[in-house]
Design a protein around this motif. Structure first.
Motif, PDB file in Angstrom:
ATOM      1  N   ALA A 315     -43.365 -25.543  89.924  1.00  0.00           N
ATOM      2  CA  ALA A 315     -43.815 -24.150  89.779  1.00  0.00           C
ATOM      3  C   ALA A 315     -42.622 -23.228  89.537  1.00  0.00           C
ATOM      4  CB  ALA A 315     -44.565 -23.709  91.038  1.00  0.00           C
ATOM      5  N   THR A 318     -40.288 -18.319  92.893  1.00  0.00           N
ATOM      6  CA  THR A 318     -40.829 -17.001  93.268  1.00  0.00           C
ATOM      7  C   THR A 318     -39.723 -16.048  93.697  1.00  0.00           C
ATOM      8  OG1 THR A 318     -41.218 -17.881  95.478  1.00  0.00           O
ATOM      9  CG2 THR A 318     -43.081 -17.866  93.954  1.00  0.00           C
ATOM     10  N   TRP A 356     -39.915 -22.899  81.960  1.00  0.00           N
ATOM     11  CA  TRP A 356     -39.765 -21.725  82.829  1.00  0.00           C
ATOM     12  C   TRP A 356     -39.398 -20.489  81.997  1.00  0.00           C
ATOM     13  CZ3 TRP A 356     -36.506 -23.551  87.692  1.00  0.00           C
ATOM     14  CH2 TRP A 356     -37.341 -24.316  88.537  1.00  0.00           C
ATOM     15  N   PRO A 365     -47.072 -15.877  85.332  1.00  0.00           N
ATOM     16  CA  PRO A 365     -46.411 -15.939  86.647  1.00  0.00           C
ATOM     17  C   PRO A 365     -46.528 -17.268  87.381  1.00  0.00           C
ATOM     18  CG  PRO A 365     -48.449 -14.693  86.806  1.00  0.00           C
ATOM     19  CD  PRO A 365     -48.280 -15.046  85.368  1.00  0.00           C
ATOM     20  N   ASP A 366     -47.581 -18.065  87.103  1.00  0.00           N
ATOM     21  CA  ASP A 366     -47.759 -19.300  87.875  1.00  0.00           C
ATOM     22  C   ASP A 366     -48.432 -20.380  87.029  1.00  0.00           C
ATOM     23  OD1 ASP A 366     -50.559 -18.665  87.865  1.00  0.00           O
ATOM     24  OD2 ASP A 366     -50.224 -17.336  89.565  1.00  0.00           O
ATOM     25  N   ASP A 368     -51.240 -21.816  87.509  1.00  0.00           N
ATOM     26  CA  ASP A 368     -52.682 -21.596  87.350  1.00  0.00           C
ATOM     27  C   ASP A 368     -52.958 -20.851  86.036  1.00  0.00           C
ATOM     28  OD1 ASP A 368     -55.217 -22.041  88.293  1.00  0.00           O
ATOM     29  OD2 ASP A 368     -55.363 -20.114  89.311  1.00  0.00           O
TER      30      ASP A 368
END
Length: 525
Positions: A315, A318, A356, A365-366, A368
């Protein structure tokens, strides 16, 4: 010649005030009321990346060391630079206009394409009567009766009352009125309007936005009319759209970084060395075990043209702020296993770094959302849709004139950039906490004040003067004459903002509940 380097470090300069024929090619600044009286160089704002977060001071400079990337560093070297860059990005100041733009060495040559390339958005005509209404109403020409405006009740003759506005569509829509250039117009920004709103409104001879100032300067130089400006703006965006369309059709439209193949597979199957995609209904994986296809159970694999090997991508980190560019982990590059696996914010492969970077540049952002957009890209005709609607410049979406669809004429809150299509929706909006907070508080005010937020008790603390106050920031009284003076100024400033909001009907007449700002309405002596 004024600003001379006195040492090897980036802040080692001295300002000399001896008179000479000054080129005025360096911008200096210093913070008011600061013990440090030295003038700092404000370098041009870095614009190579599409970074939109807050600016930070270079970590080497912050601890007194030498910058590792002098001449290329995109971090600020001092707080003065942060403040000016922030104001420049918001359009509140323009370094080209800080000195006399019509001096002997004037080199400002403005045109419609030049203004739109810098500020984006479009120019269009709206009904001036509706736009000046309190609260503001946004109405264009009526579809059924083009000679009138689209106001649902009072239809105004559009040609007689039209006004030119600049419309910028980002997260919200912002409308800036461009008044006609007349003899008395002053080619400078109105200092009242940019802070809390000018009470003279259209009667004011100063520009009420940077875009209005630039249009006036262009008109002053070229004698161009509003009608021509709107037509040129349309031509500019039509040309841009067609050029971008050609570029998009020439480069095969596909989702993801151009050098990577991408696929989403079941995480449980992948751990066993098996690649299983989702079934037709996206509920289970396609393996015999039929594992649930949930967001925490799927992984994204990428394969580059060079290595042709499927690699897992973790991922997006953050950590804030997201770096301007991702680097590969030093452990991985030296052929070792990463010490911080799972928490490492450095990329563990070239493929991971590239994905990325793609996610950052496209505001994904993610994982998902990456999965959602990847699914959309699998649908037939997806490439044709993107060629029309997602025209991008430097990774940032450009809104074409066709994107500014006809909106139902309704009340428009210029503070929040929100359109309300019914009276009920409008009342709900202007009584909401978020809206009321915007009336008093905006991030642009933050750099104007040195001391605490006023408590409502406008007196100097006697115990503080005797050096016996133990409450520190929790004390309700002002800690010194300077803080009291700023509190009084701040109260007057907030009252001006409140008066402007009430005048524009952005506050319900009987609404006196403003939370921590309610002290403004008390009769304080």
């Amino acid at each position: 010649m004024c600003y001379v380097r006195t040492g090897p470090r980036v802040l080692d300069y001295t300002f000399h005030t001896e008179e000479h024929k000054c080129k005025k090619d360096a911008l200096l600044g210093r913070i008011k009321h600061s013990p440090d009286k030295s003038w700092k160089l404000i370098r041009p704002r870095p614009t190579k990346t599409q970074y939109v977060g807050p600016y930070y001071i270079c970590k080497e400079v912050a601890v007194g060391k030498e910058c590792l990337y002098p001449g290329h560093c995109t971090f600020a070297y001092c707080q003065e630079e942060i403040d000016v860059w922030t104001l420049e990005r918001k359009g509140f100041i323009s370094r080209e206009l800080l000195f006399d733009p019509y001096g002997p060495n004037s080199n400002i040559r403005l045109s419609v394409p030049k203004i739109l390339q810098e500020h984006r958005g479009i120019f269009m005509f709206l009904c001036g009567v509706c736009f000046d209404h309190k609260p503001r109403i946004i109405s264009k020409t009526n579809k059924d009766h083009p000679s009138y405006c689209s106001h649902p009740v009072t239809e105004h003759v559009f040609e007689d009352h039209k006004c030119m506005v600049h419309v910028l569509k980002e997260i919200t829509v912002r409308y800036s009125k461009i008044r006609p250039l007349i003899l008395h117009c002053q080619l400078d920004l109105c200092r009242h309007e940019v802070r809390y709103g000018c009470v003279r409104e259209d009667e004011c001879f100063y520009a009420h936005s940077l875009i209005e100032l630039k249009v006036w300067m262009m008109q002053h130089e070229l004698g161009i009319t509003h009608q021509s400006i709107v037509q040129e703006a349309k031509q500019f965006w039509n040309t841009t759209a067609s050029l971008q369309g050609v570029q998009l059709s020439n480069t095969q439209r596909r989702f993801g970084p151009p050098n990577l193949k991408m696929i989403f597979v079941c995480g449980q199957c992948w751990r066993n060395g098996q690649m299983s995609e989702a079934d037709k209904n996206k509920k289970y994986c396609s393996a015999k075990a039929r594992h649930t296809w949930a967001k925490d159970r799927r992984v994204v694999l990428v394969s580059s043209h060079e290595r042709k090997k499927w690699t897992t991508v973790r991922a997006l980190p953050t950590k804030k702020p997201i770096p301007s560019q991702f680097e590969i982990c030093i452990h991985v590059t030296s052929g070792k296993k990463c010490q911080y696996f799972g928490n490492c914010t450095f990329a563990h492969s070239v493929e991971e770094r590239d994905l990325w970077t793609y996610m950052k540049e496209n505001n994904i952002p993610d994982m998902d959302q990456l999965h959602e957009q990847w699914l959309q890209s699998q649908k037939p005709g997806w490439g044709d849709e993107t060629s029309d609607n997602s025209v991008r410049e430097n990774g940032k979406q450009i809104h074409m004139p066709t994107d500014y669809a006809e909106e139902v004429a309704g009340n428009h809150c210029w503070l929040c950039g929100k359109n309300c299509n019914s009276e009920k929706q409008w009342q709900q909006h202007i009584t909401s906490e978020k809206h009321k907070d915007r009336v008093f508080n905006s991030e642009d005010d933050q750099n104007c004040w040195q001391y605490r937020f006023p408590t409502g008790t406008f007196k100097v603390c006697e115990r503080f003067l005797k050096d016996t106050c133990t409450e520190d920031d929790h004390c309700k009284l002002a800690h010194g004459e300077q803080e009291l003076k700023e509190w009084t100024e701040r109260r007057e400033f907030l009252l001006m903002k409140l008066a402007k909001a009430k005048k524009d009907h952005l506050i319900a007449p009987n609404d006196n509940d403003f939370g921590k700002y309610s002290f403004l309405l008390k009769d304080i002596k």
